[in-house]
Design an enzyme around this catalytic site. Structure first.
Site, PDB file in Angstrom:
ATOM      1  N   LYS A   1    -122.456 -50.108 -19.788  1.00 24.47           N
ATOM      2  CA  LYS A   1    -122.661 -51.560 -19.908  1.00 24.47           C
ATOM      3  C   LYS A   1    -124.052 -51.811 -20.505  1.00 24.47           C
ATOM      4  O   LYS A   1    -124.240 -52.686 -21.352  1.00 24.47           O
ATOM      5  CB  LYS A   1    -122.519 -52.228 -18.535  1.00 24.47           C
ATOM      6  CG  LYS A   1    -122.509 -53.748 -18.578  1.00 24.47           C
ATOM      7  CD  LYS A   1    -123.895 -54.371 -18.533  1.00 24.47           C
ATOM      8  CE  LYS A   1    -123.830 -55.888 -18.542  1.00 24.47           C
ATOM      9  NZ  LYS A   1    -125.159 -56.516 -18.580  1.00 24.47           N
TER      10      LYS A   1
ATOM     11  N   ASP B   1    -116.023 -58.434 -34.269  1.00 26.48           N
ATOM     12  CA  ASP B   1    -115.132 -58.459 -33.107  1.00 26.48           C
ATOM     13  C   ASP B   1    -115.706 -57.545 -32.016  1.00 26.48           C
ATOM     14  O   ASP B   1    -115.515 -56.327 -32.051  1.00 26.48           O
ATOM     15  CB  ASP B   1    -113.745 -57.984 -33.581  1.00 26.48           C
ATOM     16  CG  ASP B   1    -112.743 -57.870 -32.448  1.00 26.48           C
ATOM     17  OD1 ASP B   1    -113.118 -58.017 -31.272  1.00 26.48           O
ATOM     18  OD2 ASP B   1    -111.558 -57.618 -32.761  1.00 26.48           O
TER      19      ASP B   1
ATOM     20  N   HIS C   1    -137.774 -57.437 -15.220  1.00 29.14           N
ATOM     21  CA  HIS C   1    -137.019 -58.682 -15.135  1.00 29.14           C
ATOM     22  C   HIS C   1    -137.899 -59.792 -14.582  1.00 29.14           C
ATOM     23  O   HIS C   1    -137.864 -60.927 -15.057  1.00 29.14           O
ATOM     24  CB  HIS C   1    -135.801 -58.505 -14.213  1.00 29.14           C
ATOM     25  CG  HIS C   1    -134.624 -57.917 -14.919  1.00 29.14           C
ATOM     26  ND1 HIS C   1    -133.375 -58.471 -14.879  1.00 29.14           N
ATOM     27  CD2 HIS C   1    -134.514 -56.839 -15.714  1.00 29.14           C
ATOM     28  CE1 HIS C   1    -132.551 -57.746 -15.603  1.00 29.14           C
ATOM     29  NE2 HIS C   1    -133.218 -56.756 -16.113  1.00 29.14           N
TER      30      HIS C   1
ATOM     31  N   GLU D   1    -128.533 -62.667 -21.841  1.00 25.87           N
ATOM     32  CA  GLU D   1    -129.208 -61.967 -20.728  1.00 25.87           C
ATOM     33  C   GLU D   1    -130.670 -61.684 -21.055  1.00 25.87           C
ATOM     34  O   GLU D   1    -130.983 -61.067 -22.083  1.00 25.87           O
ATOM     35  CB  GLU D   1    -128.460 -60.651 -20.443  1.00 25.87           C
ATOM     36  CG  GLU D   1    -128.979 -59.922 -19.211  1.00 25.87           C
ATOM     37  CD  GLU D   1    -128.162 -58.664 -18.890  1.00 25.87           C
ATOM     38  OE1 GLU D   1    -126.945 -58.633 -19.162  1.00 25.87           O
ATOM     39  OE2 GLU D   1    -128.765 -57.718 -18.371  1.00 25.87           O
TER      40      GLU D   1
HETATM   41  C1  MEV Z   1    -128.020 -54.462 -16.836  1.00 27.34           C
HETATM   42  O1  MEV Z   1    -127.503 -55.470 -17.675  1.00 27.34           O
HETATM   43  C2  MEV Z   1    -127.823 -53.083 -17.448  1.00 27.34           C
HETATM   44  C3  MEV Z   1    -128.249 -51.917 -16.547  1.00 27.34           C
HETATM   45  O2  MEV Z   1    -127.563 -52.001 -15.300  1.00 27.34           O
HETATM   46  C4  MEV Z   1    -127.872 -50.652 -17.293  1.00 27.34           C
HETATM   47  C5  MEV Z   1    -128.023 -49.380 -16.466  1.00 27.34           C
HETATM   48  O3  MEV Z   1    -127.897 -49.427 -15.226  1.00 27.34           O
HETATM   49  O4  MEV Z   1    -128.237 -48.322 -17.083  1.00 27.34           O
HETATM   50  C6  MEV Z   1    -129.703 -51.950 -16.258  1.00 27.34           C
END
Ligand code: MEV
Length: 419
Positions: free
Chosen positions: A260, A276, A375, A82
């Site tokens: 995430k 792992d 981005h 990513e």
């Molecule tokens: C994207 O890979 C991760 C985010 O969505 C994390 C977040 O929202 O804090 C930007």
């Protein structure tokens, strides 16, 4: 490279970056080749790694810059697909530098193996009986792994619980094992299987599952950092980030996304070092429920007396430096050398710091410009690179494509010709 604070590192060619990293981390030519040349993971190793192997699969390895962790400069190898992750981690680490970077601690390489016992008519009595025989159980577990016992002491304790289940009460025995620099799955699973007959004898029940718990609640890595309000754009940014954190703390839908983002930092280091990542993720997510009784943010963000932002994270992080892919994957060995870690503890502590940094970067972007701006810049840089732009031309092409809101290979090629 003398320091990991290297302005313009991203502007170098891939080869130049690799050479700088090799210098910083004292990599030999062979070690460097495991990252820079394809085929480091040989067919022979791959074929013995898993089943039905048909080949190998590559991912980019980037290096996050600027990290100071417990007073030491570290380069962080990150294997991930990513865009923005490596840049965001580097940026967060840069902003933490003026306040001393990241501080970490660890509770030890302690794993839990579970033994499930069913059909016990007097489960509470059985639990006490197991505790009466604790030493015998520990000795039997340790007989299975004299090498580990020599290094760490091996199995150290036994815990018991009665849990209510849909098929009635169940006795659950936990073997508490110090697995040292190994992640330890094999060692604790073997021990759990070894003590099963003795546990059946003591409880007069039937042992079913004998397997480690991924909720490694005694193998916690912790990290903290202070981000001075000046370094991150002022008190309004601090307040915006506290609002963002309050959202993640309260709402599982937001917590899942915020967490995430934390995994965006942690997984790439776990993957780079051959560990792992599924186990690490399971541990981190389940720990939220274990510690807080709900699914919530893995980080905590607060404002200190001076109005600076302070962040903290505490998670089970089960990673090793011996055994598994870590030892057999040449690229993983090189990643470990780039990190400069000698113990599983050091690695876990670094991973916690990277998770905190990654969350900081995402929350700051979300609380200010939104994440698309950053981005877009990286997307434009990728497109300009594909079109053949390098050096100063690359930067100029990127800026122009963003200003024109026209990011495409055609437009990049056109700009290159005109510049
Ligand atoms: C994207 O890979 C991760 C985010 O969505 C994390 C977040 O929202 O804090 C930007």
């Amino acid at each position: 490279m003398k320091t990991n604070q290297y302005s313009g590192f991203h502007k170098l060619t891939m080869e130049q970056r690799a050479m700088e990293v090799a210098e910083f981390s004292n990599l030999t030519a062979d070690e460097l080749n495991t990252i820079t040349k394809p085929g480091a993971l040989s067919d022979t190793i791959a074929d013995h790694c898993i089943e039905n192997v048909i080949g190998t699969y590559q991912l980019p390895m980037g290096v996050a810059m600027n990290f100071i962790i417990d007073g030491q400069e570290r380069l962080i190898p990150m294997v991930v697909e990513e865009a923005s992750i490596v840049a965001a981690a580097s940026n967060a680490a840069k902003m933490a530098r003026s306040s001393g970077g990241f501080h970490t601690s660890y509770t030890g390489n302690i794993m839990i193996a579970q033994v499930q016992v069913v059909g016990v008519s007097n489960p509470y009595f059985a639990c006490q009986s197991i505790l009466h025989h604790k030493k015998e159980i520990i000795d039997q577990a340790n007989a299975k792994d004299p090498v580990l016992v020599k290094i760490t002491g091996g199995a150290k304790d036994v815990e018991v619980r009665v849990i209510d289940t849909i098929i009635g009460p169940m006795v659950v025995v936990h073997l508490i094992v110090d697995t040292g620099d190994a992640m330890g799955a094999n060692a604790v699973n073997t021990m759990a299987e070894a003590v099963a007959p003795l546990i059946e004898k003591i409880t007069k029940g039937t042992v079913k599952l004998r397997i480690l718990s991924n909720l490694a609640a005694y193998r916690l890595a912790r990290a903290t950092a202070t981000f001075s309000k000046e370094a991150i754009g002022g008190e309004s940014v601090v307040d915006g980030m506290i609002d963002a954190y309050a959202f993640a703390e309260a709402d599982p839908f937001r917590a899942a996304t915020s967490n995430k983002g934390i995994m965006n930092g942690m997984d790439p280091v776990v993957v780079a070092t051959g560990n792992d990542w599924r186990g690490m993720e399971a541990a981190a997510h389940s720990y939220m429920y274990y510690k807080y009784g709900k699914y919530t943010s893995m980080t905590r963000w607060e404002k200190d007396d001076e109005g600076n932002l302070t962040g903290s994270i505490e998670l089970p992080i089960m990673v090793g430096l011996v055994g598994g892919a870590t030892k057999i994957h040449p690229g993983a060995q090189t990643a470990i050398k780039i990190l400069g870690v000698k113990t599983a503890e050091e690695l876990a502590r670094i991973i916690a710091a990277v998770g905190l940094a990654q969350n900081f970067a995402a929350m700051r972007a979300l609380a200010t410009d939104g994440i698309q701006k950053g981005h877009m810049k990286l997307h434009a840089r990728n497109i300009a690179t594909v079109a053949g732009a390098t050096g100063d031309v690359l930067e100029a092409v990127v800026d122009k494509m963003i200003a024109d809101k026209n990011i495409s290979v055609e437009s990049a090629k056109d700009l290159i010709t005109r510049m």
